[in-house]
Design a protein around this motif. Structure first.
Motif, PDB file in Angstrom:
ATOM      1  N   LEU A  60     -64.698  63.355  88.537  1.00 39.92           N
ATOM      2  CA  LEU A  60     -66.112  63.475  88.849  1.00 39.92           C
ATOM      3  C   LEU A  60     -66.360  63.271  90.351  1.00 39.92           C
ATOM      4  CD1 LEU A  60     -68.686  64.078  87.284  1.00 39.92           C
ATOM      5  CD2 LEU A  60     -69.097  61.618  87.111  1.00 39.92           C
ATOM      6  N   GLY A  61     -65.653  62.322  90.940  1.00 44.99           N
ATOM      7  CA  GLY A  61     -65.778  62.104  92.384  1.00 44.99           C
ATOM      8  C   GLY A  61     -65.322  63.317  93.175  1.00 44.99           C
ATOM      9  N   ALA A  62     -64.232  63.947  92.717  1.00 38.45           N
ATOM     10  CA  ALA A  62     -63.726  65.146  93.384  1.00 38.45           C
ATOM     11  C   ALA A  62     -64.734  66.281  93.281  1.00 38.45           C
ATOM     12  CB  ALA A  62     -62.390  65.560  92.770  1.00 38.45           C
ATOM     13  N   LEU A  63     -65.340  66.431  92.110  1.00 44.23           N
ATOM     14  CA  LEU A  63     -66.334  67.484  91.913  1.00 44.23           C
ATOM     15  C   LEU A  63     -67.520  67.283  92.851  1.00 44.23           C
ATOM     16  CD1 LEU A  63     -67.581  69.893  90.528  1.00 44.23           C
ATOM     17  CD2 LEU A  63     -68.239  68.419  88.606  1.00 44.23           C
ATOM     18  N   ASP A  64     -68.002  66.044  92.944  1.00 43.80           N
ATOM     19  CA  ASP A  64     -69.132  65.771  93.833  1.00 43.80           C
ATOM     20  C   ASP A  64     -68.767  66.030  95.295  1.00 43.80           C
ATOM     21  OD1 ASP A  64     -70.471  65.046  91.591  1.00 43.80           O
ATOM     22  OD2 ASP A  64     -70.551  62.892  92.027  1.00 43.80           O
ATOM     23  N   ALA A  65     -67.538  65.660  95.669  1.00 44.00           N
ATOM     24  CA  ALA A  65     -67.112  65.830  97.059  1.00 44.00           C
ATOM     25  C   ALA A  65     -66.941  67.294  97.434  1.00 44.00           C
ATOM     26  CB  ALA A  65     -65.806  65.077  97.299  1.00 44.00           C
ATOM     27  N   VAL A  66     -66.489  68.109  96.493  1.00 41.74           N
ATOM     28  CA  VAL A  66     -66.209  69.513  96.792  1.00 41.74           C
ATOM     29  C   VAL A  66     -67.435  70.398  96.595  1.00 41.74           C
ATOM     30  CG1 VAL A  66     -65.508  70.477  94.542  1.00 41.74           C
ATOM     31  CG2 VAL A  66     -64.278  71.140  96.632  1.00 41.74           C
ATOM     32  N   ALA A  67     -68.495  69.842  96.013  1.00 46.49           N
ATOM     33  CA  ALA A  67     -69.699  70.637  95.728  1.00 46.49           C
ATOM     34  C   ALA A  67     -70.244  71.357  96.968  1.00 46.49           C
ATOM     35  CB  ALA A  67     -70.771  69.750  95.101  1.00 46.49           C
ATOM     36  N   PRO A  68     -70.376  70.681  98.136  1.00 44.95           N
ATOM     37  CA  PRO A  68     -70.900  71.386  99.316  1.00 44.95           C
ATOM     38  C   PRO A  68     -70.021  72.543  99.763  1.00 44.95           C
ATOM     39  CG  PRO A  68     -71.008  69.008  99.627  1.00 44.95           C
ATOM     40  CD  PRO A  68     -70.169  69.237  98.414  1.00 44.95           C
ATOM     41  N   VAL A  69     -68.688  72.406  99.573  1.00 42.74           N
ATOM     42  CA  VAL A  69     -67.778  73.479  99.964  1.00 42.74           C
ATOM     43  C   VAL A  69     -68.023  74.715  99.110  1.00 42.74           C
ATOM     44  CG1 VAL A  69     -65.361  74.166 100.197  1.00 42.74           C
ATOM     45  CG2 VAL A  69     -66.043  71.817 100.738  1.00 42.74           C
ATOM     46  N   VAL A  70     -68.107  74.501  97.798  1.00 42.08           N
ATOM     47  CA  VAL A  70     -68.331  75.624  96.880  1.00 42.08           C
ATOM     48  C   VAL A  70     -69.713  76.229  97.116  1.00 42.08           C
ATOM     49  CG1 VAL A  70     -68.497  76.321  94.464  1.00 42.08           C
ATOM     50  CG2 VAL A  70     -66.787  74.635  95.160  1.00 42.08           C
ATOM     51  N   ALA A  71     -70.713  75.366  97.288  1.00 46.00           N
ATOM     52  CA  ALA A  71     -72.069  75.861  97.507  1.00 46.00           C
ATOM     53  C   ALA A  71     -72.188  76.634  98.813  1.00 46.00           C
ATOM     54  CB  ALA A  71     -73.055  74.690  97.511  1.00 46.00           C
ATOM     55  N   GLY A  72     -71.270  76.363  99.752  1.00 47.31           N
ATOM     56  CA  GLY A  72     -71.312  77.043 101.047  1.00 47.31           C
ATOM     57  C   GLY A  72     -70.757  78.446 101.022  1.00 47.31           C
ATOM     58  N   ILE A  73     -70.184  78.889  99.921  1.00 47.06           N
ATOM     59  CA  ILE A  73     -69.660  80.253  99.810  1.00 47.06           C
ATOM     60  C   ILE A  73     -70.836  81.202  99.637  1.00 47.06           C
ATOM     61  CG2 ILE A  73     -68.171  81.816  98.504  1.00 47.06           C
ATOM     62  CD1 ILE A  73     -66.538  79.369  97.646  1.00 47.06           C
ATOM     63  N   LYS A  74     -71.028  82.097 100.582  1.00 51.38           N
ATOM     64  CA  LYS A  74     -72.229  82.936 100.589  1.00 51.38           C
ATOM     65  C   LYS A  74     -72.198  84.034  99.538  1.00 51.38           C
ATOM     66  CE  LYS A  74     -73.125  82.169 105.500  1.00 51.38           C
ATOM     67  NZ  LYS A  74     -73.215  82.779 106.834  1.00 51.38           N
ATOM     68  N   ASP A  75     -71.039  84.606  99.296  1.00 55.71           N
ATOM     69  CA  ASP A  75     -70.935  85.705  98.332  1.00 55.71           C
ATOM     70  C   ASP A  75     -71.099  85.147  96.917  1.00 55.71           C
ATOM     71  OD1 ASP A  75     -69.713  87.538  96.401  1.00 55.71           O
ATOM     72  OD2 ASP A  75     -69.040  88.668  98.154  1.00 55.71           O
ATOM     73  N   PRO A  76     -72.162  85.548  96.189  1.00 50.76           N
ATOM     74  CA  PRO A  76     -72.408  84.981  94.850  1.00 50.76           C
ATOM     75  C   PRO A  76     -71.255  85.205  93.884  1.00 50.76           C
ATOM     76  CG  PRO A  76     -74.324  86.203  95.645  1.00 50.76           C
ATOM     77  CD  PRO A  76     -73.205  86.506  96.574  1.00 50.76           C
ATOM     78  N   GLY A  77     -70.662  86.407  93.919  1.00 46.97           N
ATOM     79  CA  GLY A  77     -69.551  86.705  93.020  1.00 46.97           C
ATOM     80  C   GLY A  77     -68.348  85.846  93.308  1.00 46.97           C
TER      81      GLY A  77
END
Length: 622
Positions: free
Chosen positions: A395-412
């Protein structure tokens, strides 16, 4: 000063400078039909090519930004030259000796600054290369040999040796007609007590060439224990050398980059050499600075980086934590490419040069072939810091990596990595992963949380203030009494005024010495005792801390010159504001009825204008 270039010679220069060849040295051109060629415009950012060249007529035009002209216009704009300098640049390229009206041909007298500096650098590169064979250069030859490079390899890349003497190169170049001012202006030498002294001494030297193959600077590696300078020393900013847009090896790699639709970014000169010799001829490296936006623009033009033409940009980093941090920094720029970006990491921490020495050429090629998508590497780098065998860790890893994933501009692409992330974490619930990412991003932006850091303003004047204050916090000795005498009115942002007042409150930068932790501690202590409470006090401490750790916009090797320039520019800006105020007051006065006040203000205006001119010259020459 010789007269203008003859019209006949200008016509010959145009005739012998095919526009497709000249433009093709800077961008990749492809057949657009109808005898036209097209590529990505070098004068504005674009996703699809709108820059067209018509070789038959010798003209170019961009349908995106409306820039157009002939081959001379192109060289003027791409290299920021005057008309005469552009003609001279093309004449040099074509081997044409120009004639000048109203004075005839006088070698070395009438040439533009760029041409003279290019010639000086070429002569310097030849001097260094010749000295590599001398007995004094034995440490340099040993350095190359230990890294798997032979004499022919050094010759291929122009590697040379700078003698451990104060004026060896300066005397040589001045004997060939170059002036002391030219050597200092180009960064080949620096001002000494009795004239110019060599910038590089007792070092192995790599010539740095621009995309057309002209030598514009040097990178020098320390060899002697007695050398107390940095391991690598680079040419400072000059009229022909701008490190933010220079890529070492691009002159050798550009054809292969265009041909293979691939660029490999490595970290040093020897890494570029090793890659090219091992069969990876698309390798380039930055020169004393991190990979940035201007480098991206250069590569995009070479790759013809557009949506329907997918190439590869591959970053190589060490497998240690520093390498991972470098890759994560690259992630910030990844989406400025249209093409795919990858990371190639050697797990044992070997760079391409060491890898070639220990495991051979094939290992270097395998390293590049083992590339991993940059997004995947960035996500995995974050996950590696957590224990994924526990629920808390996942869960900590998921929270930490969330901004990285959210920063991907291409929706697909973002959706695809959500699926991968769910699999890597072992939740087996994509909906939960998506909701959690949304919750984390929303929580970080929501009310009631710790205030986010203030975004750095884009106002150049305020950014300049911040840079000078950063120098005051990090390198007070470089600023000294002149900074202390500026006055709080020099600064426009309230928090900048507060920080300046705090620095003066502890005795000014003259008491800060070389800086360091003790100095910063004094400043932070002053912030707590300066009467500032609550949010204002917290802001002052936060700014002090940020300025203490934020990177300066200059290499260590040129910090003194940089500090002088920044200080002069800040002072110039403040005087410029005072000038505007005096002019405004003068316009409101009646010169007949208020003659005495008008004369006083006019005298003040003249003095300010003179001071402004001096500061502007200091800022330009620092």
């Amino acid at each position: 000063m010789a007269g203008r270039i003859s019209d006949e010679d200008i016509a010959v220069v145009r005739e012998r400078s095919p526009i497709a060849d000249v433009v093709g040295e800077h961008i990749q051109l492809r057949n657009a039909g109808g005898g036209n060629l097209k590529g990505l415009c070098p004068f504005h950012d674009e996703k699809s090519p709108s820059f067209n060249v018509t070789p038959a007529r010798g003209y170019y035009y961009c349908f995106g930004c409306a820039e157009g002209g002939d081959v001379i216009t192109f060289v003027r704009k791409i290299e920021n030259l005057t008309f005469t300098e552009a003609v001279e640049r093309l004449a040099q390229r074509a081997g044409i000796q120009l004639r000048y009206e109203q004075g005839g041909y006088v070698p070395g007298r009438e040439q533009g600054e760029r041409v003279r500096l290019i010639e000086a650098h070429r002569a310097a590169a030849e001097f260094y290369a010749e000295r590599l064979a001398t007995p004094d250069a034995a440490p340099g030859r040993r350095f190359l040999s230990e890294r798997g490079f032979e004499r022919v390899d050094a010759e291929r890349f122009g590697v040379g040796y700078a003698p451990a003497e104060w004026e060896a190169l300066s005397r040589h170049l001045m004997g060939r007609g170059f002036t002391a001012q030219e050597l200092i202006r180009g960064g080949i030498a620096r001002e000494g007590r009795r004239g110019p002294i060599d910038r590089f001494r007792g070092r192995l030297v790599w010539p740095i060439r621009d995309i057309t193959g002209d030598v514009i600077g040097f990178g020098a590696r320390k060899l002697l224990e007695s050398d107390d300078g940095p391991k690598y020393l680079n040419t400072p900013e000059s009229p022909i050398y701008h490190k933010s847009s220079v890529l070492y090896g691009v002159d050798l790699a550009k054809r292969e980059i265009a041909k293979r639709s691939q660029a490999v970014i490595v970290e040093g000169y020897t890494d570029v050499m090793a890659c090219h010799l091992a069969g990876v001829p698309t390798a380039v490296a930055t020169c004393g600075t991190s990979f940035g936006e201007e480098h991206i623009k250069v590569l995009r033009r070479l790759l013809l980086d557009q949506a329907e033409f997918r190439g590869e940009v591959i970053f190589t980093f060490d497998g240690d934590s520093a390498g991972q941090k470098a890759a994560l920094r690259a992630f910030q720029d990844e989406q400025k490419f249209v093409t795919q970006t990858f990371v190639a990491v050697q797990p044992d921490g070997l760079d391409p040069c060491d890898l070639r020495v220990k495991q051979g050429d094939a290992a270097v090629r395998d390293l590049v072939a083992s590339r991993e998508p940059l997004f995947a590497f960035a996500i995995r780098s974050v996950l590696s810091r957590y224990d994924l065998n526990t629920n808390e860790g996942r869960l900590g890893a998921l929270d930490a990596v969330a901004p990285v994933v959210a920063g991907i501009k291409d929706p697909g692409l973002r959706k695809t990595y959500v699926v991968d992330l769910d699999r890597w974490l072992g939740f087996m619930d994509e909906g939960f992963v998506i909701r959690r990412i949304q919750q984390v991003i929303g929580r970080d932006r929501g009310p009631g949380q710790a205030r986010a850091p203030k975004q750095e303003t884009v106002d150049p004047a305020v950014r300049l203030e911040a840079e000078v204050l950063k120098l005051a916090v990090q390198r007070p000795a470089l600023l000294g009494p002149e900074f202390d005498a500026l006055g709080a009115e020099t600064f426009t942002l309230p928090e900048h005024v507060g920080l300046y007042g705090m620095i003066i409150g502890v005795g000014g930068t003259v008491t800060g010495g070389p800086g360091g932790r003790e100095w910063v501690d004094r400043l932070l202590e002053q912030a707590g005792s300066a009467g500032e409470t609550g949010e204002a006090g917290a802001d002052l401490r936060s700014m002090t801390t940020r300025f203490a750790v934020e990177a300066l916009r200059a290499d260590t090797a040129v910090e003194e010159r940089y500090a002088a320039a920044m200080l002069a520019k800040l002072h110039e800006t403040a005087v410029g504001r005072a000038l505007a105020q005096v002019k405004s007051r003068l316009q409101r006065l009646n010169p007949v009825e208020e003659q005495q006040e008008y004369k006083r203000l006019f005298g003040e205006l003249v003095a300010l204008e003179q001071q402004h001119r001096v500061l502007r010259e200091r800022a330009a020459g620092a």
